[in-house]
Design a protein around this motif. Structure first.
Motif, PDB file in Angstrom:
ATOM      1  N   ASP A  21       0.841  -1.201   0.000  1.00 13.25           N
ATOM      2  CA  ASP A  21       0.000   0.000   0.000  1.00 13.25           C
ATOM      3  C   ASP A  21       0.875   1.250   0.000  1.00 13.25           C
ATOM      4  OD1 ASP A  21      -2.417  -1.285  -0.096  1.00 13.25           O
ATOM      5  OD2 ASP A  21      -2.796  -1.191   2.060  1.00 13.25           O
ATOM      6  N   ARG A  24       2.247   1.847  -3.461  1.00 11.89           N
ATOM      7  CA  ARG A  24       1.254   2.437  -4.369  1.00 11.89           C
ATOM      8  C   ARG A  24       1.053   3.921  -4.069  1.00 11.89           C
ATOM      9  NH1 ARG A  24      -4.037   0.627  -4.430  1.00 11.89           N
ATOM     10  NH2 ARG A  24      -3.864  -0.241  -2.343  1.00 11.89           N
ATOM     11  N   TRP A  25       0.937   4.259  -2.779  1.00 10.39           N
ATOM     12  CA  TRP A  25       0.744   5.664  -2.416  1.00 10.39           C
ATOM     13  C   TRP A  25       1.965   6.489  -2.832  1.00 10.39           C
ATOM     14  CZ3 TRP A  25       2.498   9.966  -0.153  1.00 10.39           C
ATOM     15  CH2 TRP A  25       1.573  10.961   0.189  1.00 10.39           C
ATOM     16  N   ARG A  28       2.099   7.010  -6.640  1.00  4.75           N
ATOM     17  CA  ARG A  28       1.155   8.036  -7.091  1.00  4.75           C
ATOM     18  C   ARG A  28       1.661   9.432  -6.738  1.00  4.75           C
ATOM     19  NH1 ARG A  28      -4.654   5.221  -5.392  1.00  4.75           N
ATOM     20  NH2 ARG A  28      -4.227   3.194  -6.362  1.00  4.75           N
ATOM     21  N   LEU A  78       4.365  -2.802  -9.504  1.00  4.85           N
ATOM     22  CA  LEU A  78       3.201  -2.126  -8.947  1.00  4.85           C
ATOM     23  C   LEU A  78       3.356  -0.612  -9.076  1.00  4.85           C
ATOM     24  CD1 LEU A  78       0.539  -2.556  -7.398  1.00  4.85           C
ATOM     25  CD2 LEU A  78       1.861  -2.464  -5.280  1.00  4.85           C
ATOM     26  N   ALA A  79       4.554  -0.115  -8.820  1.00  9.64           N
ATOM     27  CA  ALA A  79       4.813   1.320  -8.924  1.00  9.64           C
ATOM     28  C   ALA A  79       4.690   1.807 -10.361  1.00  9.64           C
ATOM     29  CB  ALA A  79       6.195   1.645  -8.372  1.00  9.64           C
ATOM     30  N   GLN A  82       1.349   2.741 -11.591  1.00 10.30           N
ATOM     31  CA  GLN A  82       0.769   3.993 -11.091  1.00 10.30           C
ATOM     32  C   GLN A  82       1.233   5.197 -11.905  1.00 10.30           C
ATOM     33  OE1 GLN A  82      -1.428   3.208  -8.616  1.00 10.30           O
ATOM     34  NE2 GLN A  82      -0.590   1.146  -8.890  1.00 10.30           N
ATOM     35  N   ASP A 149      -7.810   4.984  -1.014  1.00  8.74           N
ATOM     36  CA  ASP A 149      -7.833   4.227  -2.261  1.00  8.74           C
ATOM     37  C   ASP A 149      -9.251   3.988  -2.763  1.00  8.74           C
ATOM     38  OD1 ASP A 149      -6.356   3.022  -4.292  1.00  8.74           O
ATOM     39  OD2 ASP A 149      -6.577   1.033  -3.441  1.00  8.74           O
TER      40      ASP A 149
END
Length: 287
Positions: A21, A24-25, A28, A78-79, A82, A149
């Protein structure tokens, strides 16, 4: 004329859902700010010392390296999803908190995950979040909750807690920057502790003083493009900010309040938000 390079946003990964998480944050945020992203996996070889002195066999280190590279590959993918412009991954032999604190010396922002209550992993994650929040050389975001999210979360405000101390200018600078890149409204909150026995004239005077304080602190900040709401309440700051975190996309506050002292590296309000906020918490480092 050459321009200074943009410092990276740094985040750590350990294979947990909470750390993903955070990735991902952070990705972004890197996309929004046009910054590179660095993802760190801490190998923590020191934990393998037999009797505290005998180094572990190289085979054990290899197992950790293989696991770390696998986690880093998954985090980098994953990054990239984004939209982050650049991703760098790194294995670090140190413990998680120390590896991230060291990385913060050359970072614009440090992002870590935090899990919920009642679990051993949550306690461990909490200790890392508290350590980096108190000792990082740059601002820190602790990614909490699930609301950030959810669909429509981008329309929620950024909330900044201001107590009138010397850190207020830095808190507002960070809060305006986040609100501007997110195209979000900014709610600036000044909360004074409850005084149940206070007379009504005294409460009115305190409210007037709070509004004057916010007007003074906001003076000099570029408010163009950001809808600003000023809120003055008679409430404990930690309670007010925790309640507002339920409908915010980010809460911004200082690592130490006006009443703090040099030995208190992370104030009581910051500690309370790290454990109870419903959205990510942005900790603005001290001077």
């Amino acid at each position: 004329m050459t321009t200074a390079p943009v410092l990276p946003i740094v985040t750590g990964v350990d294979g947990s859902v909470e750390s993903l998480d955070a990735v991902r944050w952070a990705a972004r945020a890197a996309h929004l700010h046009g910054a590179p992203l660095e993802i760190v996996y801490a190998l923590d070889f020191s934990a393998l010392l037999a009797g505290g002195v005998v180094p572990p066999p190289e085979e054990m280190k290899d197992v950790l390296r293989i696991r770390g590279r696998r986690y880093l590959r998954a985090a980098a993918e994953l990054a990239a999803a984004q939209g982050v412009p650049e991703v760098v991954t790194r294995l670090d032999p140190d413990r998680a908190a120390q590896a991230l604190i060291d990385a913060s010396r050359k970072a614009s922002l440090l992002v870590v995950g935090s899990s919920g209550h009642g679990k051993l992993t949550g306690l461990l994650a909490g200790s890392v979040a508290s350590a980096v929040g108190a000792h990082a050389s740059c601002d820190t975001v602790v990614v909490r909750g699930d609301t950030w999210d959810e669909p429509g979360a981008a329309e929620r405000p950024v909330v900044a807690g201001v107590d009138g101390g010397e850190a207020s200018t830095r808190i507002l600078t960070a809060a305006f920057a986040e609100a501007r890149v997110r195209h979000a409204p900014l709610v600036v909150v000044h909360a004074a502790a409850d005084e149940p026995q206070a007379r009504e004239p005294d409460r009115a005077a305190l409210a007037d003083a709070g509004h004057r304080l916010l007007t003074e602190r906001l003076r000099g900040h570029d408010t163009e493009g950001v809808a600003v709401e000023e809120v003055v309440v008679q409430s404990h700051p930690r309670r007010e900010l925790i309640e507002r975190s339920a409908t915010a996309q980010l809460v911004v506050l200082g690592t130490r309040g006006r009443g703090g002292f040099p030995g208190l590296l992370l104030g009581s309000t910051g500690q309370a938000l790290l454990h109870n906020a419903a959205c990510p918490v942005y900790l603005v480092r001290g001077a």
